[in-house]
Motif scaffolding. Structure first.
Motif, PDB file in Angstrom:
ATOM      1  N   ASP A  65      42.060  91.623  61.010  1.00  0.00           N
ATOM      2  CA  ASP A  65      42.594  91.412  62.366  1.00  0.00           C
ATOM      3  C   ASP A  65      44.050  91.863  62.440  1.00  0.00           C
ATOM      4  OD1 ASP A  65      40.222  90.388  63.064  1.00  0.00           O
ATOM      5  OD2 ASP A  65      40.859  88.280  63.135  1.00  0.00           O
ATOM      6  N   ASN A  77      36.956  91.223  69.857  1.00  0.00           N
ATOM      7  CA  ASN A  77      36.113  90.061  70.137  1.00  0.00           C
ATOM      8  C   ASN A  77      34.677  90.487  70.379  1.00  0.00           C
ATOM      9  OD1 ASN A  77      38.025  88.179  69.774  1.00  0.00           O
ATOM     10  ND2 ASN A  77      38.243  87.580  71.934  1.00  0.00           N
ATOM     11  N   HIS A  99      32.021  89.113  67.921  1.00  0.00           N
ATOM     12  CA  HIS A  99      31.212  87.964  68.355  1.00  0.00           C
ATOM     13  C   HIS A  99      29.996  88.301  69.196  1.00  0.00           C
ATOM     14  CE1 HIS A  99      34.665  85.762  66.929  1.00  0.00           C
ATOM     15  NE2 HIS A  99      35.459  86.297  67.864  1.00  0.00           N
ATOM     16  N   SER A 127      41.278  80.773  70.476  1.00  0.00           N
ATOM     17  CA  SER A 127      42.046  80.745  69.241  1.00  0.00           C
ATOM     18  C   SER A 127      43.180  81.767  69.370  1.00  0.00           C
ATOM     19  CB  SER A 127      41.081  80.965  68.073  1.00  0.00           C
ATOM     20  OG  SER A 127      41.443  82.049  67.301  1.00  0.00           O
ATOM     21  N   GLY A 159      43.535  85.006  69.088  1.00  0.00           N
ATOM     22  CA  GLY A 159      43.279  86.256  69.818  1.00  0.00           C
ATOM     23  C   GLY A 159      43.443  86.086  71.317  1.00  0.00           C
ATOM     24  N   LEU A 160      42.714  85.127  71.896  1.00  0.00           N
ATOM     25  CA  LEU A 160      42.787  84.956  73.357  1.00  0.00           C
ATOM     26  C   LEU A 160      44.151  84.421  73.795  1.00  0.00           C
ATOM     27  CD1 LEU A 160      39.191  83.753  74.307  1.00  0.00           C
ATOM     28  CD2 LEU A 160      40.202  86.017  74.434  1.00  0.00           C
TER      29      LEU A 160
HETATM   30  N1  LIG Z   1      32.820  89.200  73.660  1.00  0.00           N
HETATM   31  C1  LIG Z   1      32.501  87.990  73.189  1.00  0.00           C
HETATM   32  N2  LIG Z   1      31.212  87.637  73.000  1.00  0.00           N
HETATM   33  C2  LIG Z   1      30.896  86.428  72.519  1.00  0.00           C
HETATM   34  N3  LIG Z   1      31.809  85.490  72.218  1.00  0.00           N
HETATM   35  C3  LIG Z   1      33.112  85.749  72.386  1.00  0.00           C
HETATM   36  C4  LIG Z   1      33.512  87.021  72.885  1.00  0.00           C
HETATM   37  N4  LIG Z   1      34.878  87.012  72.980  1.00  0.00           N
HETATM   38  C5  LIG Z   1      35.280  85.805  72.537  1.00  0.00           C
HETATM   39  N5  LIG Z   1      34.226  85.039  72.174  1.00  0.00           N
HETATM   40  C6  LIG Z   1      34.305  83.657  71.715  1.00  0.00           C
HETATM   41  O1  LIG Z   1      35.548  83.131  72.042  1.00  0.00           O
HETATM   42  C7  LIG Z   1      36.221  82.652  70.880  1.00  0.00           C
HETATM   43  C8  LIG Z   1      37.727  82.837  71.006  1.00  0.00           C
HETATM   44  O2  LIG Z   1      38.127  84.153  70.825  1.00  0.00           O
HETATM   45  P1  LIG Z   1      39.494  84.488  70.146  1.00  0.00           P
HETATM   46  O3  LIG Z   1      39.726  85.932  70.216  1.00  0.00           O
HETATM   47  O4  LIG Z   1      40.535  83.637  70.757  1.00  0.00           O
HETATM   48  O5  LIG Z   1      39.327  84.017  68.660  1.00  0.00           O
HETATM   49  P2  LIG Z   1      38.589  84.757  67.458  1.00  0.00           P
HETATM   50  O6  LIG Z   1      38.180  86.102  67.862  1.00  0.00           O
HETATM   51  O7  LIG Z   1      37.565  83.838  66.934  1.00  0.00           O
HETATM   52  O8  LIG Z   1      39.743  84.850  66.384  1.00  0.00           O
HETATM   53  P3  LIG Z   1      41.081  85.695  66.478  1.00  0.00           P
HETATM   54  O9  LIG Z   1      42.161  84.706  66.731  1.00  0.00           O
HETATM   55  O10 LIG Z   1      41.225  86.389  65.190  1.00  0.00           O
HETATM   56  O11 LIG Z   1      40.938  86.648  67.611  1.00  0.00           O
HETATM   57  C9  LIG Z   1      35.598  83.400  69.744  1.00  0.00           C
HETATM   58  O12 LIG Z   1      35.664  82.687  68.548  1.00  0.00           O
HETATM   59  C10 LIG Z   1      34.164  83.570  70.212  1.00  0.00           C
HETATM   60  O13 LIG Z   1      33.419  82.446  69.934  1.00  0.00           O
END
Ligand SMILES: Nc1ncnc2c1ncn2[C@@H]1O[C@H](COP(=O)(O)OP(=O)(O)OP(=O)(O)O)[C@@H](O)[C@H]1O
Ligand SMILES: [Mg+2]
Length: 484
Positions: A314, A392, A396, A434, A436-437
């Motif tokens: 990441d 993401n 995911h 988390s 990322g968002l």
């Molecule tokens: N496109 C997607 N499809 C399905 N689930 C998603 C998608 N985007 C985000 N999510 C869900 O939302 C959560 C939060 O995303 P976020 O980017 O904040 O954290 P992360 O990807 O798990 O870790 P990081 O902090 O490294 O980005 C993810 O853990 C996932 O469960």
């Protein structure tokens, strides 16, 4: 015959349409009548297509009057500086009257100009009436002094002088007047300072200007009545405008207006140097980011504690996204700081480190033919946002399927830009934000002054970011540019 000449000149030098030329021909057919009736000289001038000048396409001289113009002037080029009335009417579509105009041939006239318009009310040419001015008595008694010395400059500039400084005294430009033998008969204060500095000579009056300033010789050698020269000397950059004066068709002197653009050119050079320095800084930022990325990769290869590899991935992706911005800036041909964010998105997506290389996910980038340019600062934020959201989807959205599609779509409107990132994956369960968002939310709100939300979809996930168009975010419709 004359009509043919008008048509030839319009076709060769202007953008006028066939019907515009017909309108001009109609006006031209009455020119001689107007000239005879008013005892004035009549002309039609048209704007040229490839430069800012105009061209004389028709003329009529009153019968039984000694011609003010020796020969025909049809086909001659008219400069903005010397015929302001003509260009005023062109620009504004209004009539202009100049009581003491000096023609390009150096003759004093009263000049009236009216625009000629087509059916769509566009100015397609101007109709000019020039009447010779009767000289005041004092000048008739002293014809030789008409254009020389103080009287002459007073006359040309319409002076009401007394003890006041005349207009040319106040000009930053250098104004010089010479007689038919190129002897200096007038210099404004800027002119005196310039010649003294350049020639180390303090006695200037009646001195031959070419001997004082040898570099000016080409200006006098050039036989045209009106000419604009650019002279670049060792440490000076000058623009010289020359106007030859005539009295009864005999050369009677020359007016020179010289602009010293040395300071402007020096500033331009400094600016260029600065942009070279800025490019160098971008280079170093990019190289440093690549060094940091290499160090991380080295660490990954040397072994990591169980489970920490995805975090390194990441972080590497985040660093790549920022360095992509600098790569785009450095590849810009015109050395500016603007970043095409559609191109940037393509670059980020193609260099992404994908956690699972076996997955076949298709990435589609759409911009509807728009080119979206942003400042480098905003581009860094957009790069990080695109990276987080595409990551993401990659991470995911497709946990089971081996393939899927991610679409990044830029939708531009007049005053805002929407960035849609969608996938056809499993969809987001319950949002648990988390890092990322959090990064996305922070950048959208604080840096782009925009909004970030998810749209409800039956299949997959659809994120939208909207932010306003501003001086830092500019949208060009490339299709329109191509068509025009
Ligand atoms: N496109 C997607 N499809 C399905 N689930 C998603 C998608 N985007 C985000 N999510 C869900 O939302 C959560 C939060 O995303 P976020 O980017 O904040 O954290 P992360 O990807 O798990 O870790 P990081 O902090 O490294 O980005 C993810 O853990 C996932 O469960
Ligand atoms: Mg994430």
């Amino acid at each position: 015959m004359k009509d043919n000449r008008l048509e030839q000149l319009c076709n060769a030098y202007t953008d006028l349409t066939v019907s515009d030329i017909q309108v001009l021909k109609k006006v031209a057919s009455t020119l001689q009548l107007y000239a005879d009736l008013s005892g004035a000289y009549m002309f039609i001038d048209c704007k040229m297509s490839h430069n800012e000048h105009a061209i004389i396409v028709a003329e009529a001289f009153p019968k039984k009057i000694d011609s003010l113009y020796g020969n025909s002037v049809v086909g001659k080029i008219v400069f903005d500086t010397f015929e302001p009335g003509v260009f005023y009417s062109y620009r504004t579509g209004k009539k202009s009257v100049i009581r003491q105009a000096v023609t390009q041939e150096g003759k004093p006239v009263e000049q009236s100009v009216v625009p000629i318009k087509n059916d769509s009310q566009e100015v397609i040419g101007v109709l000019i009436q020039e009447k010779e001015i009767d000289y005041p008595d004092i000048y008739q008694n002293e014809p030789q002094s008409l254009f020389f010395g103080q009287d002459a400059i007073d006359y040309v500039l319409g002076d009401q002088r007394g003890d006041m400084p005349i207009i040319s005294d106040l000009l930053m430009e250098i104004c010089l007047l010479t007689d038919q033998d190129n002897r200096l008969t007038y210099a404004n204060p800027a002119g005196v300072k310039f010649i003294t500095e350049m020639s180390h000579n303090e006695e200037l009056l009646q001195k031959n200007l070419v001997e004082l300033l040898p570099f000016i010789k080409p200006v006098f050698d050039q036989l045209d009545d009106v000419f604009v020269f650019e002279l670049s000397l060792e440490n000076k950059y000058l623009v010289v405008k020359k106007l030859r004066l005539r009295k009864k068709d005999k050369m009677s002197g020359t007016i020179l207006v010289i602009q010293d653009l040395t300071e402007l050119r020096t500033k331009e050079k400094e600016l260029m140097m600065k942009s070279v320095v800025i490019q160098e800084i971008h280079h170093r930022v990019k190289n440093n980011l690549q060094t940091v990325a290499s160090l991380l990769r080295l660490q990954m290869r040397n072994g990591l504690p169980e489970g920490s590899k995805p975090y390194f991935h990441d972080t590497l992706n985040r660093i790549y996204s920022i360095s992509s911005v600098y790569e785009i800036i450095l590849a810009n041909e015109d050395a500016d700081d603007d970043v095409d964010i559609v191109k940037l998105t393509g670059k980020i997506c193609s260099s992404m480190v994908i956690n699972d290389p076996h997955k076949k996910v298709e990435l589609v980038i759409q911009s509807n033919g728009n080119c979206i340019l942003t400042s480098s600062r905003k581009a860094v934020s957009i790069a990080l946002i695109v990276n987080e959201l595409v990551q993401n989807s990659l991470k995911h959205a497709f946990p089971f399927e081996a393939s899927g599609e991610i679409i990044v779509d830029f939708q531009a409107s007049k005053d805002s830009l929407a960035l849609h990132i969608s996938d056809n994956g499993v969809g987001m369960k319950k949002p648990k934000s988390s890092l990322g968002l959090e990064i996305v939310d922070n950048l959208v709100v604080n840096d782009l002054n925009g909004e970030f939300h998810y749209l409800p979809e039956i299949i997959g996930t659809h994120a939208v970011i909207t932010f306003p168009v501003s001086p830092e975010v500019v949208i060009y419709d490339e299709k329109e540019n191509l068509n025009s």
